[in-house]
Design a protein around this motif. Sequence first.
Motif, PDB file in Angstrom:
ATOM      1  N   ARG A 120       0.832  -1.207   0.000  1.00  0.00           N
ATOM      2  CA  ARG A 120       0.000   0.000   0.000  1.00  0.00           C
ATOM      3  C   ARG A 120       0.867   1.257   0.000  1.00  0.00           C
ATOM      4  N   ALA A 121       1.951   1.240   0.769  1.00  0.00           N
ATOM      5  CA  ALA A 121       2.839   2.407   0.814  1.00  0.00           C
ATOM      6  C   ALA A 121       3.423   2.694  -0.573  1.00  0.00           C
ATOM      7  N   SER A 122       3.805   1.638  -1.289  1.00  0.00           N
ATOM      8  CA  SER A 122       4.336   1.821  -2.645  1.00  0.00           C
ATOM      9  C   SER A 122       3.293   2.463  -3.546  1.00  0.00           C
ATOM     10  N   LEU A 123       2.051   2.020  -3.422  1.00  0.00           N
ATOM     11  CA  LEU A 123       0.989   2.523  -4.298  1.00  0.00           C
ATOM     12  C   LEU A 123       0.539   3.922  -3.907  1.00  0.00           C
ATOM     13  N   GLU A 124       0.540   4.213  -2.621  1.00  0.00           N
ATOM     14  CA  GLU A 124       0.232   5.583  -2.201  1.00  0.00           C
ATOM     15  C   GLU A 124       1.259   6.545  -2.797  1.00  0.00           C
ATOM     16  N   ARG A 125       2.504   6.108  -2.822  1.00  0.00           N
ATOM     17  CA  ARG A 125       3.562   6.926  -3.433  1.00  0.00           C
ATOM     18  C   ARG A 125       3.361   7.020  -4.939  1.00  0.00           C
ATOM     19  N   ALA A 126       2.929   5.912  -5.566  1.00  0.00           N
ATOM     20  CA  ALA A 126       2.732   5.900  -7.016  1.00  0.00           C
ATOM     21  C   ALA A 126       1.677   6.911  -7.445  1.00  0.00           C
ATOM     22  N   VAL A 127       0.554   6.960  -6.729  1.00  0.00           N
ATOM     23  CA  VAL A 127      -0.503   7.913  -7.118  1.00  0.00           C
ATOM     24  C   VAL A 127      -0.136   9.341  -6.713  1.00  0.00           C
ATOM     25  N   GLU A 128       0.803   9.457  -5.790  1.00  0.00           N
ATOM     26  CA  GLU A 128       1.283  10.791  -5.418  1.00  0.00           C
ATOM     27  C   GLU A 128       2.149  11.372  -6.529  1.00  0.00           C
ATOM     28  N   VAL A 129       3.050  10.543  -7.101  1.00  0.00           N
ATOM     29  CA  VAL A 129       3.951  11.037  -8.142  1.00  0.00           C
ATOM     30  C   VAL A 129       3.284  11.031  -9.511  1.00  0.00           C
ATOM     31  N   ALA A 130       2.236  10.225  -9.677  1.00  0.00           N
ATOM     32  CA  ALA A 130       1.545  10.148 -10.970  1.00  0.00           C
ATOM     33  C   ALA A 130       0.034  10.105 -10.727  1.00  0.00           C
ATOM     34  N   PRO A 131      -0.554  11.228 -10.327  1.00  0.00           N
ATOM     35  CA  PRO A 131      -1.978  11.245  -9.954  1.00  0.00           C
ATOM     36  C   PRO A 131      -2.932  10.953 -11.106  1.00  0.00           C
ATOM     37  N   GLU A 132      -2.447  10.986 -12.343  1.00  0.00           N
ATOM     38  CA  GLU A 132      -3.312  10.700 -13.491  1.00  0.00           C
ATOM     39  C   GLU A 132      -3.160   9.266 -13.988  1.00  0.00           C
ATOM     40  N   ASN A 133      -2.444   8.441 -13.260  1.00  0.00           N
ATOM     41  CA  ASN A 133      -2.199   7.049 -13.672  1.00  0.00           C
ATOM     42  C   ASN A 133      -3.357   6.172 -13.196  1.00  0.00           C
ATOM     43  N   ALA A 134      -4.227   5.804 -14.115  1.00  0.00           N
ATOM     44  CA  ALA A 134      -5.424   5.037 -13.762  1.00  0.00           C
ATOM     45  C   ALA A 134      -5.090   3.657 -13.216  1.00  0.00           C
ATOM     46  N   LEU A 135      -4.069   3.008 -13.796  1.00  0.00           N
ATOM     47  CA  LEU A 135      -3.704   1.668 -13.336  1.00  0.00           C
ATOM     48  C   LEU A 135      -3.167   1.681 -11.909  1.00  0.00           C
ATOM     49  N   ALA A 136      -2.431   2.729 -11.570  1.00  0.00           N
ATOM     50  CA  ALA A 136      -1.918   2.838 -10.203  1.00  0.00           C
ATOM     51  C   ALA A 136      -3.072   2.990  -9.213  1.00  0.00           C
ATOM     52  N   TRP A 137      -4.076   3.788  -9.586  1.00  0.00           N
ATOM     53  CA  TRP A 137      -5.254   3.946  -8.719  1.00  0.00           C
ATOM     54  C   TRP A 137      -6.040   2.642  -8.611  1.00  0.00           C
ATOM     55  N   ALA A 138      -6.145   1.918  -9.719  1.00  0.00           N
ATOM     56  CA  ALA A 138      -6.851   0.637  -9.701  1.00  0.00           C
ATOM     57  C   ALA A 138      -6.130  -0.357  -8.803  1.00  0.00           C
ATOM     58  N   ARG A 139      -4.826  -0.364  -8.902  1.00  0.00           N
ATOM     59  CA  ARG A 139      -4.019  -1.262  -8.068  1.00  0.00           C
ATOM     60  C   ARG A 139      -4.149  -0.879  -6.584  1.00  0.00           C
ATOM     61  N   LEU A 140      -4.180   0.412  -6.309  1.00  0.00           N
ATOM     62  CA  LEU A 140      -4.351   0.871  -4.927  1.00  0.00           C
ATOM     63  C   LEU A 140      -5.707   0.419  -4.382  1.00  0.00           C
ATOM     64  N   ALA A 141      -6.732   0.446  -5.230  1.00  0.00           N
ATOM     65  CA  ALA A 141      -8.053  -0.025  -4.803  1.00  0.00           C
ATOM     66  C   ALA A 141      -8.006  -1.496  -4.412  1.00  0.00           C
ATOM     67  N   GLU A 142      -7.274  -2.310  -5.172  1.00  0.00           N
ATOM     68  CA  GLU A 142      -7.142  -3.729  -4.867  1.00  0.00           C
ATOM     69  C   GLU A 142      -6.522  -3.941  -3.488  1.00  0.00           C
ATOM     70  N   ILE A 143      -5.428  -3.232  -3.221  1.00  0.00           N
ATOM     71  CA  ILE A 143      -4.722  -3.417  -1.956  1.00  0.00           C
ATOM     72  C   ILE A 143      -5.545  -2.898  -0.783  1.00  0.00           C
ATOM     73  N   ARG A 144      -6.185  -1.757  -0.963  1.00  0.00           N
ATOM     74  CA  ARG A 144      -7.033  -1.249   0.124  1.00  0.00           C
ATOM     75  C   ARG A 144      -8.156  -2.229   0.445  1.00  0.00           C
ATOM     76  N   SER A 145      -8.707  -2.843  -0.581  1.00  0.00           N
ATOM     77  CA  SER A 145      -9.746  -3.844  -0.374  1.00  0.00           C
ATOM     78  C   SER A 145      -9.195  -5.039   0.398  1.00  0.00           C
ATOM     79  N   SER A 146      -7.986  -5.484   0.056  1.00  0.00           N
ATOM     80  CA  SER A 146      -7.356  -6.611   0.748  1.00  0.00           C
ATOM     81  C   SER A 146      -7.130  -6.310   2.224  1.00  0.00           C
ATOM     82  N   LEU A 147      -6.932  -5.036   2.540  1.00  0.00           N
ATOM     83  CA  LEU A 147      -6.700  -4.626   3.920  1.00  0.00           C
ATOM     84  C   LEU A 147      -7.995  -4.284   4.658  1.00  0.00           C
TER      85      LEU A 147
END
Length: 217
Positions: A46-73
């Motif tokens: 999750r920390a990696s993905l939070e950083r990913a959407v921070e550096v690339a806020p328009e990256n849809a795949l990064a946001w989708a991946r973050l949704a997966e991990i948040r759901s797992s948690l």
Amino acid sequence: IALTQNERELATTTADTAVAANPSSASALVAQSYARQAGFDLEGARASLERAVEVAPENALAWARLAEIRSSLGDSRGALDAAERAETLDPTLSRTHAVLGFAKLARVEIDEASAAFTKAIELDPADPLPRLGLGLAKIRRGFLREGGREIEVAASLDPQNALVRSYLGKVYFEEKRTQLDEREYAMAKQLDPNDPTPWFYDAIAKQTTNRPVEALR
């Protein structure tokens, strides 16, 4: 590639090297999230993905991946927020609709989840993830047979997916197809020995068929 070949240490080392080489690379951070997840470090993923959407806020795949991990948690609200952001950024991606579907399913919003999974399938009929989701949504509605057939399609699209095999085994158990459910649980255990899901479902099946000692084990 290393993860698909079950080389977890190499995957972690390679991903960490990529992030060190370019800490602002969303692709490197997403790869790192997969490596960390494979090592059962969900918070690190999750920390990696939070950083990913921070550096690339328009990256849809990064946001989708973050949704997966948040759901797992267990963060259903955070998963939904990330999934909706991904869908807004790129509504043409199957994965964004799939993760939105699972976020809706976790909140028991079955109609919305089914619509999202259906859209994902339209965009990418070969993706097993929305097939699994649509199957689960149909089962939640009480349509076991129809849902089971969707999960069978998911298994045919990704026969090496342990979780899909576990759910398919559960469907066969509910349909009282005993030999088939045991086959699926055995395959799931072999594919991912560290996933507790098939062991749990197999225990329920054994208890139901009056095999309490095996179920306890």
